[in-house]
Design a protein around this motif. Structure first.
Motif, PDB file in Angstrom:
ATOM      1  N   ILE A  79       0.869  -1.052   0.011  1.00 52.76           N
ATOM      2  CA  ILE A  79      -0.025   0.056   0.194  1.00 52.76           C
ATOM      3  C   ILE A  79       0.782   1.256   0.098  1.00 52.76           C
ATOM      4  CG2 ILE A  79      -1.484   1.550   1.398  1.00 52.76           C
ATOM      5  CD1 ILE A  79      -2.740  -1.385   2.278  1.00 52.76           C
ATOM      6  N   MET A  80       1.897   1.269   0.967  1.00 49.96           N
ATOM      7  CA  MET A  80       2.905   2.384   0.851  1.00 49.96           C
ATOM      8  C   MET A  80       3.595   2.502  -0.353  1.00 49.96           C
ATOM      9  SD  MET A  80       4.347   2.181   4.956  1.00 49.96           S
ATOM     10  CE  MET A  80       5.263   0.940   4.554  1.00 49.96           C
ATOM     11  N   LEU A  81       3.997   1.659  -1.138  1.00 47.90           N
ATOM     12  CA  LEU A  81       4.787   1.788  -2.409  1.00 47.90           C
ATOM     13  C   LEU A  81       3.450   2.380  -3.452  1.00 47.90           C
ATOM     14  CD1 LEU A  81       7.131   1.223  -4.030  1.00 47.90           C
ATOM     15  CD2 LEU A  81       6.232  -1.078  -4.421  1.00 47.90           C
ATOM     16  N   ALA A  82       2.605   1.762  -3.474  1.00 50.70           N
ATOM     17  CA  ALA A  82       1.599   2.063  -4.309  1.00 50.70           C
ATOM     18  C   ALA A  82       1.264   3.759  -4.138  1.00 50.70           C
ATOM     19  CB  ALA A  82       0.354   1.292  -4.277  1.00 50.70           C
ATOM     20  N   GLU A  83       1.256   4.089  -3.209  1.00 51.95           N
ATOM     21  CA  GLU A  83       0.950   5.577  -2.811  1.00 51.95           C
ATOM     22  C   GLU A  83       1.899   6.372  -3.484  1.00 51.95           C
ATOM     23  OE1 GLU A  83       0.814   6.046   1.440  1.00 51.95           O
ATOM     24  OE2 GLU A  83      -1.552   5.084   1.410  1.00 51.95           O
TER      25      GLU A  83
END
Length: 190
Positions: free
Chosen positions: A68-72
């Protein structure tokens, strides 16, 4: 007061995440998880009948959070090339977190990979998922061989993750981004 299952499980996983990441999986016992979480030992074992299962749940949760953090960082309106470089911006931000201790999967694999096939599998799957994201970004950027470019980018990212953890500095992300930029200049269409 008895906690509902979801709340108790979240408290246990929060405690496991803090303690396993900070101290290492093998050095943290279930009693420390109990004390940190505030969940009784009996309830803890109802939720996670063995420490192995708690370690697996910890890694599964870490994988979800990391994805999720990478996708942000990469799922924003920018060019495909900039999306690849945003991976290294994500790493830079991560490396600056006060509690940064490197990759939980590399750390857990180093401790348990030889004796826990499930930990080895979870670490492998996490790294394969990251490579897949990079391959997709490389394909979107028009790379002639997206898998090969992804392999190179993975090496830069993983090297930065480990170097930053050892050096205690976010600078490896900056240097890896610089190297990635050179690699993209050499491999992507103009």
């Amino acid at each position: 007061m008895t906690l509902d299952t979801a709340t108790a499980q979240a408290q246990v996983l929060d405690a496991a995440d803090r303690l396993f990441y900070e101290r290492g999986v093998q050095s943290v016992g279930m009693d420390a998880i109990r004390a940190e979480s505030g969940v009784s030992l009996k309830r803890l074992y109802q939720l996670f009948p063995a420490k192995d299962r708690l370690v697996e749940a910890y890694l599964e949760r870490r994988n979800q959070q990391w994805s999720i953090m990478l996708a942000e960082y990469v799922d924003v309106d920018q060019s495909p090339r900039e999306r690849i470089l945003a991976v290294f911006d994500f790493l830079h931000a991560w490396f600056q977190q006060r509690d940064y201790r490197g990759c939980a999967f590399i750390n857990s694999f180093g401790e348990l990979g030889a004796v826990s096939p499930k930990v080895a599998e979870l670490a492998h799957d996490h790294k394969a998922e990251f490579r897949s994201v990079l391959s997709g970004l490389a394909a979107s950027a028009g790379a002639a061989d997206p898998d090969r470019l992804a392999d190179h980018l993975v090496l830069l990212a993983e090297g930065a993750i480990t170097t930053s953890a050892i050096a205690g500095s976010p600078l490896p992300a900056v240097r890896a981004k610089e190297a990635a930029g050179l690699l993209l200049d050499a491999t992507l269409p103009a």
